[in-house]
Enzyme design. Sequence first.
Site, PDB file in Angstrom:
ATOM      1  N   ASN A   1      -4.403  -2.088  -1.332  1.00 24.29           N
ATOM      2  CA  ASN A   1      -4.634  -2.687  -0.017  1.00 24.29           C
ATOM      3  C   ASN A   1      -4.623  -4.206  -0.214  1.00 24.29           C
ATOM      4  OD1 ASN A   1      -6.110  -4.031   2.089  1.00 24.29           O
ATOM      5  ND2 ASN A   1      -6.790  -2.005   2.758  1.00 24.29           N
TER       6      ASN A   1
ATOM      7  N   CYS B   1       5.226 -10.924  12.343  1.00 25.57           N
ATOM      8  CA  CYS B   1       6.275 -10.296  13.163  1.00 25.57           C
ATOM      9  C   CYS B   1       5.689  -9.748  14.463  1.00 25.57           C
ATOM     10  CB  CYS B   1       6.986  -9.201  12.373  1.00 25.57           C
ATOM     11  SG  CYS B   1       5.885  -7.944  11.758  1.00 25.57           S
TER      12      CYS B   1
ATOM     13  N   SER C   1       0.825  -1.210   0.000  1.00 24.08           N
ATOM     14  CA  SER C   1       0.000   0.000   0.000  1.00 24.08           C
ATOM     15  C   SER C   1       0.861   1.262   0.000  1.00 24.08           C
ATOM     16  CB  SER C   1      -0.928  -0.002   1.223  1.00 24.08           C
ATOM     17  OG  SER C   1      -0.161  -0.102   2.399  1.00 24.08           O
TER      18      SER C   1
ATOM     19  N   ASP D   1       3.735 -11.249   4.190  1.00 19.32           N
ATOM     20  CA  ASP D   1       4.597 -10.709   5.256  1.00 19.32           C
ATOM     21  C   ASP D   1       4.006  -9.399   5.770  1.00 19.32           C
ATOM     22  OD1 ASP D   1       6.671 -10.193   6.974  1.00 19.32           O
ATOM     23  OD2 ASP D   1       8.091  -9.584   5.410  1.00 19.32           O
TER      24      ASP D   1
HETATM   25  N1  SAH Z   1       8.084  -8.309   3.020  1.00 16.90           N
HETATM   26  C1  SAH Z   1       8.780  -7.070   3.270  1.00 16.90           C
HETATM   27  C2  SAH Z   1       8.442  -6.439   4.590  1.00 16.90           C
HETATM   28  C3  SAH Z   1       6.990  -6.118   4.788  1.00 16.90           C
HETATM   29  S1  SAH Z   1       6.699  -4.931   6.025  1.00 16.90           S
HETATM   30  C4  SAH Z   1      10.280  -7.318   3.185  1.00 16.90           C
HETATM   31  O1  SAH Z   1      10.700  -8.457   3.270  1.00 16.90           O
HETATM   32  O2  SAH Z   1      11.033  -6.348   3.057  1.00 16.90           O
HETATM   33  C5  SAH Z   1       5.012  -4.668   5.878  1.00 16.90           C
HETATM   34  C6  SAH Z   1       4.584  -3.903   4.653  1.00 16.90           C
HETATM   35  O3  SAH Z   1       3.175  -3.937   4.618  1.00 16.90           O
HETATM   36  C7  SAH Z   1       4.968  -2.428   4.602  1.00 16.90           C
HETATM   37  O4  SAH Z   1       5.704  -2.194   3.434  1.00 16.90           O
HETATM   38  C8  SAH Z   1       3.620  -1.683   4.544  1.00 16.90           C
HETATM   39  O5  SAH Z   1       3.643  -0.578   3.647  1.00 16.90           O
HETATM   40  C9  SAH Z   1       2.704  -2.739   4.013  1.00 16.90           C
HETATM   41  N2  SAH Z   1       1.285  -2.640   4.358  1.00 16.90           N
HETATM   42  C10 SAH Z   1       0.723  -2.343   5.547  1.00 16.90           C
HETATM   43  N3  SAH Z   1      -0.617  -2.456   5.488  1.00 16.90           N
HETATM   44  C11 SAH Z   1      -0.914  -2.831   4.219  1.00 16.90           C
HETATM   45  C12 SAH Z   1      -2.123  -3.138   3.532  1.00 16.90           C
HETATM   46  N4  SAH Z   1      -3.312  -3.090   4.160  1.00 16.90           N
HETATM   47  N5  SAH Z   1      -2.047  -3.503   2.246  1.00 16.90           N
HETATM   48  C13 SAH Z   1      -0.866  -3.567   1.613  1.00 16.90           C
HETATM   49  N6  SAH Z   1       0.307  -3.300   2.212  1.00 16.90           N
HETATM   50  C14 SAH Z   1       0.287  -2.934   3.501  1.00 16.90           C
END
Ligand code: SAH
Length: 410
Positions: A293, A354, A268, A314
């Site tokens: 989203n 996490c 997002s 993740d």
């Molecule tokens: N997989 C990544 C880390 C993810 S951290 C890696 O290995 O580097 C979590 C991520 O989720 C963040 O980038 C944040 O922008 C995103 N995020 C949070 N809520 C979200 C949503 N509802 N939809 C999509 N992305 C989202």
Amino acid sequence: MSLGTNKQPIVTVSRRGADRIRTGHAWVYRSDVVEAKDVPPGALVTVQEEAAFRPKQLSDKSVRPMRARVLGSALYSTASEIAVRMISPRPVSDLEQLVRERIRVAVAYRERVVENTNAYRVIFSEGDFLPGLIVDRYNDLLSVQIVTQAMDSETLRAVIVSELREALNPAAMIERVDPRVRKLEQLAEKESGAIFGEKASTEFQMNGVRFVYEALGGQKTGAFLDQRENYAAAAQYARGEVLDVFCYQGGFGLHLAEKCSKVTGVDSSRPALELAERNAVLNSREIEWIEANAFDLLRDYADAGRQYDCVALDPPAFAKSRAALPKALRGYKELNLRALKMLRPGGILVTCSCSYHVSVADLLGTVTAAGVDSHRNLRLLENRGAANDHPNVLGIQETSYLKCLIVIVS
Ligand code: SAH
């Protein structure tokens, strides 16, 4: 161990607080501090347990009054709910020397356990017995976070800088400040900036994959270094078409791109995706990045009958407190259910959490339930945690927070 030898302030903790220390934990909450008279912010203190009871017959010379039991030395915070952070079960007289030694040990530990990268966590707070200090290395840059009154002192700051300079000789050291954390710890306001050196951006690699890093400026970056070994593990099994959900700057997707025919990343955050694209270019990969989203996109894609050979999930920490756990588990269940519906037979689900409050049993249970609901058989290939540069101290449960399951679906 005698109390009178050094003039350190004394903090008396309750039986419950002392029991926590005796089980190997480092923290005592303020509610378990019985007395901390005139203890300055960030002080090195001697921790003692309150006397269990006072014998009634104190006047009877044959009964000796109980003596308070000394539990060791700690760093004190006048602001945080975590009032006491133990640093040694023994009396510490020279804190600077102790911090110097612990930094050296932390650096040496990474030399043993870190492979295939020039980006890793050099110091992980309690994980390295240096509470309140987090240091990440990105190639020739060091990023430092100081989150407690004790570590914020001028003397310890000087020790931290000189010791890390000597051990790792970085081009620059940048302090990253979370204003909210400084406020909670009642530390003076401060901005992120260089501690020394001019350089504020660089390139690093992990497992042969290249990434850009910008410590300051508009698009501050930073990687989820704790997933580094999980990226490599996932890459062992993945093939075909990949959906990397919550992709941030592309950690999973970029690692899987070498073996897979098509990679789509979803997040997002537009700035994160812009960095992800820069990383893709750096690695000469073509990856489709979608700003959306994740919950909506997974629902729409699953309803539309889209199919993948690998889905990585993740998400950010859904359970920030124990009270939030049931709602968080519903969120994980929904994500996993939709991902499973889209996986072809033989497909791979990489599913992470996490949230410290979500245990590995919680996550396994949730993924199992999602498997039942989606009529899929799931076999667990790997049950993983954070990379070894994020040490998991037995006894300090909070150092174990990342879960990563790799599951094969049929
Ligand atoms: N997989 C990544 C880390 C993810 S951290 C890696 O290995 O580097 C979590 C991520 O989720 C963040 O980038 C944040 O922008 C995103 N995020 C949070 N809520 C979200 C949503 N509802 N939809 C999509 N992305 C989202």
